[in-house]
Structures are given as C-alpha cells and as structure tokens.
Scaffold this motif. Sequence first.
Motif, PDB file in Angstrom:
ATOM      1  N   LYS A 242       0.832  -1.205   0.000  1.00 29.19           N
ATOM      2  CA  LYS A 242       0.000   0.000   0.000  1.00 29.19           C
ATOM      3  C   LYS A 242       0.868   1.257   0.000  1.00 29.19           C
ATOM      4  CE  LYS A 242      -3.289   2.499   2.927  1.00 29.19           C
ATOM      5  NZ  LYS A 242      -3.992   2.489   4.250  1.00 29.19           N
ATOM      6  N   GLU A 243       1.907   1.271   0.840  1.00 28.27           N
ATOM      7  CA  GLU A 243       2.774   2.443   0.927  1.00 28.27           C
ATOM      8  C   GLU A 243       3.590   2.638  -0.352  1.00 28.27           C
ATOM      9  OE1 GLU A 243       2.395   4.582   3.132  1.00 28.27           O
ATOM     10  OE2 GLU A 243       1.159   3.409   4.510  1.00 28.27           O
ATOM     11  N   ALA A 244       3.996   1.535  -0.982  1.00 29.50           N
ATOM     12  CA  ALA A 244       4.740   1.635  -2.245  1.00 29.50           C
ATOM     13  C   ALA A 244       3.875   2.262  -3.331  1.00 29.50           C
ATOM     14  CB  ALA A 244       5.224   0.251  -2.680  1.00 29.50           C
ATOM     15  N   LYS A 245       2.609   1.852  -3.416  1.00 26.04           N
ATOM     16  CA  LYS A 245       1.685   2.416  -4.410  1.00 26.04           C
ATOM     17  C   LYS A 245       1.478   3.912  -4.166  1.00 26.04           C
ATOM     18  CE  LYS A 245      -0.895  -1.848  -5.245  1.00 26.04           C
ATOM     19  NZ  LYS A 245      -2.194  -2.549  -5.067  1.00 26.04           N
ATOM     20  N   ASN A 246       1.260   4.288  -2.895  1.00 26.95           N
ATOM     21  CA  ASN A 246       1.037   5.699  -2.569  1.00 26.95           C
ATOM     22  C   ASN A 246       2.276   6.544  -2.868  1.00 26.95           C
ATOM     23  OD1 ASN A 246      -1.528   5.065  -1.689  1.00 26.95           O
ATOM     24  ND2 ASN A 246      -0.950   4.915   0.464  1.00 26.95           N
ATOM     25  N   THR A 247       3.454   6.002  -2.570  1.00 26.82           N
ATOM     26  CA  THR A 247       4.704   6.741  -2.785  1.00 26.82           C
ATOM     27  C   THR A 247       4.960   6.970  -4.267  1.00 26.82           C
ATOM     28  OG1 THR A 247       5.649   5.838  -0.749  1.00 26.82           O
ATOM     29  CG2 THR A 247       7.188   6.731  -2.375  1.00 26.82           C
ATOM     30  N   VAL A 248       4.800   5.933  -5.075  1.00 21.73           N
ATOM     31  CA  VAL A 248       5.022   6.060  -6.523  1.00 21.73           C
ATOM     32  C   VAL A 248       3.984   6.994  -7.139  1.00 21.73           C
ATOM     33  CG1 VAL A 248       5.072   4.815  -8.716  1.00 21.73           C
ATOM     34  CG2 VAL A 248       6.154   3.824  -6.703  1.00 21.73           C
ATOM     35  N   ALA A 249       2.749   6.932  -6.652  1.00 16.36           N
ATOM     36  CA  ALA A 249       1.706   7.840  -7.148  1.00 16.36           C
ATOM     37  C   ALA A 249       2.050   9.290  -6.827  1.00 16.36           C
ATOM     38  CB  ALA A 249       0.359   7.469  -6.533  1.00 16.36           C
ATOM     39  N   ARG A 250       2.608   9.513  -5.634  1.00 14.90           N
ATOM     40  CA  ARG A 250       3.036  10.868  -5.241  1.00 14.90           C
ATOM     41  C   ARG A 250       4.153  11.362  -6.166  1.00 14.90           C
ATOM     42  NH1 ARG A 250       4.670  15.302  -4.169  1.00 14.90           N
ATOM     43  NH2 ARG A 250       5.204  16.195  -2.138  1.00 14.90           N
ATOM     44  N   CYS A 251       5.120  10.493  -6.461  1.00 14.29           N
ATOM     45  CA  CYS A 251       6.228  10.867  -7.356  1.00 14.29           C
ATOM     46  C   CYS A 251       5.722  11.132  -8.769  1.00 14.29           C
ATOM     47  CB  CYS A 251       7.273   9.759  -7.383  1.00 14.29           C
ATOM     48  SG  CYS A 251       8.171   9.539  -5.843  1.00 14.29           S
ATOM     49  N   SER A 252       4.785  10.304  -9.231  1.00 15.54           N
ATOM     50  CA  SER A 252       4.253  10.452 -10.585  1.00 15.54           C
ATOM     51  C   SER A 252       3.480  11.764 -10.731  1.00 15.54           C
ATOM     52  CB  SER A 252       3.348   9.265 -10.920  1.00 15.54           C
ATOM     53  OG  SER A 252       2.810   9.382 -12.216  1.00 15.54           O
ATOM     54  N   ASP A 253       2.664  12.097  -9.735  1.00 18.91           N
ATOM     55  CA  ASP A 253       1.864  13.332  -9.786  1.00 18.91           C
ATOM     56  C   ASP A 253       2.741  14.581  -9.725  1.00 18.91           C
ATOM     57  OD1 ASP A 253      -0.387  11.770  -9.917  1.00 18.91           O
ATOM     58  OD2 ASP A 253      -0.827  11.896  -7.772  1.00 18.91           O
ATOM     59  N   SER A 254       3.840  14.504  -8.938  1.00 16.14           N
ATOM     60  CA  SER A 254       4.710  15.662  -8.753  1.00 16.14           C
ATOM     61  C   SER A 254       5.905  15.691  -9.705  1.00 16.14           C
ATOM     62  CB  SER A 254       5.220  15.694  -7.307  1.00 16.14           C
ATOM     63  OG  SER A 254       4.162  15.686  -6.385  1.00 16.14           O
ATOM     64  N   LYS A 255       5.979  14.684 -10.612  1.00 19.18           N
ATOM     65  CA  LYS A 255       7.097  14.596 -11.575  1.00 19.18           C
ATOM     66  C   LYS A 255       8.441  14.520 -10.857  1.00 19.18           C
ATOM     67  CE  LYS A 255       4.081  15.100 -14.878  1.00 19.18           C
ATOM     68  NZ  LYS A 255       3.651  13.910 -15.661  1.00 19.18           N
ATOM     69  N   LEU A 256       8.500  13.696  -9.806  1.00 14.60           N
ATOM     70  CA  LEU A 256       9.721  13.522  -9.021  1.00 14.60           C
ATOM     71  C   LEU A 256      10.284  12.125  -9.211  1.00 14.60           C
ATOM     72  CD1 LEU A 256       8.536  15.127  -5.662  1.00 14.60           C
ATOM     73  CD2 LEU A 256      10.013  16.189  -7.374  1.00 14.60           C
TER      74      LEU A 256
END
Length: 359
Positions: free
Chosen positions: A236-250
């Motif tokens: 769950k945390e891996a999905k949320n973290t990657v989604a955060r990076c994808s949305d912020s272009k990080l």
Amino acid sequence: MKKFNKEYIQVTRSYKLEIIANRDKTETAKYLINRFNLYVVQFLGNLYYYNKSESTEGLGELANQAQHTAKGKVKAIKESAKATGNKVNLPMVTHEGVPVKVEINHKTSFDYVVKVPNHWKKNCKLYLMVKSHKKLNQSLKEGWERTSFGELKQDKNGKIYLIVCVQKTVPRASVGNKDCIGVDVGINNAISRSDGYQAQEISSVLKEQKRKQAERQKQGIKSRVNKTTLKQILDKEAKNTVARCSDSKLSLAVESRKILNNLRNGKLQGWARNYFANRCEVLCKENSVFFVEVNPAYTSVTCNGCGERGLRDGKKFECPSCKKTFDADLNASINIAKKGRQAIELIAIRLSRKAKLDA
C-alpha cells in the motif's frame, strides 16, 4: 500499441488464477506437470554438458515444449556467465510451469479455458476451466493486454493453478527533474518519506506475528513467520509513494538492495526493506518514474542540516554540532533523498556523455 524504441518499454504483470477441475482432471494435470519437469531436467543436462539436442520424435507436444524451455534456460545461464565472469552450474528444476494456450470461454460461466495434452488418451485434449480474478479484470479495463499463453503450475500443497500475464507499453522513465523523494523503511513507522509523510507504526504488527509463531511452536507446528500483513502494508505504501512521485514529476530514491541483502540484524532485518524496494521498482517502471538506489550507510546517524554525525536514541536524533533535534526516520529519509539527487546528477552526466559519443 506504440512501436518499441528507446523511449518506450514493455512492462508485464502476472496473475495467479484458480483452476476448477474434478479429481480425474486434476490428477491428469499433475502428472502432466511432473512429466514436463522430468523432460526439462533431461534436456537441460544434454544441452548444458554436451551441447546437443535430443530427438523428440514420438514423445509428443510436451517434450517439444520442454526442450524449448531447456534451450532458453541454458542460453540464459551461458550469457549470464559470460557477462559476469562467474562460474555457473546447472540449476535444479522442480517447479517449472507447463506453457499452455489460454482462450476466452464463450460456452460456460467460466472466464477462460486451457487445453493441454492428455497423456492417458491418444490424440485427446484435456480442457481445464479457469476463473478470472478481479485484479486481472481491472488491469484489462485500464488498457493492459492479456498474452495468449500462460503457465500451468503446481504449488507445494499439490494444488494446480494458472499463471497469466498482461502487458503494456509505457514511456521509459527519464532523468528529467533531478529532485526526488527519499524513503526509509523502519521499525517505528513502516516508511518515512523526505516530504514529511510517515506511515503507521509496525512494531505492533511484528509483535503479533511473533506471538502467533510462539503459539504454533508450543503446539508443535513448524511454520515460518507469517509476513503477509506487513507485506500488505508495504504494498500500500509503495503504491502511494510512486503515485506521489508520478503526480509531482519527481524521482524516487530508496536504500540499495545489494547492501540490504547482507543485513541480518535488527528487529526488521533486511527482507522488508528489500521487498519495499522491489515493489517500488516495478511500480516506477509502470508509471514512468525514475528509480534510483543509494547506499544507506550512516543515513540515520548523519544530520540532514549540517552533515555532521550525531546521536540516535530510538525515534530521536540529536546533532551535537548544530544542536538540532529530528525524528530519526525522517532524518534518514532526507539523507537518502540527498544521496538520490547526487546519484541522479551523476547518471545524467553519464547519459549526456554517452549521447555525445553516439552522435
């Protein structure tokens, strides 16, 4: 589907599907799987040691498939030895899956049907009915394409199942924005990110796992530690973290798995950090997020402000140089992010030099 080039990659997911079959069909499928593995072992030996193929005339389709599988394994072994320079030996094959064609079932309520050779009856096929999975159906709705072939396998308890794969072409992650999010996996919180986010505490989860294992040992039941609950949290945390990076272009920076493999001390040990890094790498490929691994050495005892070594006491980190106090896991995640930015800059320079040489 987009054409394959340097800007795109093909990513693959696999799903385990339940096979619904009566006793006779199940026993026939088990015999088929065991026979296939015996064929693979036999062909592997001849191909690896004598570099020659055996004739499969009169042995049927299964032997042809086994020889094709053995050729692929030997080729991969020799290429690996050539690339690394390490000595290799013939691997032990016990749980190889039988390649089967998976077709959509239009006649019954089952989703898919698998046709395999029936070794008890000549010129006869065995039909196995398969139920789909909600995650597979969701992937198909999201644009993933199911491959026409799968693998028929048997688990350690003797239950047969089907592995199907779905594929998708996505843009390759590039070193665009050199800023990144660093992640530290710890005992206090499941993960701590350099953007300030901290997940739930997992110490209670680990205590409950140890309690259940102790009860099983008292009852004389030999079993490994159940890691399912912790894996679900990390997923769950891996999905949320990657989604955060994808949305912020990080980009995303995590602790190096090669170094974590040698960690066997502490309450959490190395497997949880390794598991989280594996999940992040897969999800980053699917979401075109640049992924980098850094050396975790001294990240939890180095001040993220002045860079001097400090003192860690449980959740608390104190820096004797700048007199600042931080959460120890957050401090480690910020240091991982700093190392990640340095690594990304070096990768960008290397890629730039390579592009100039190729031009």
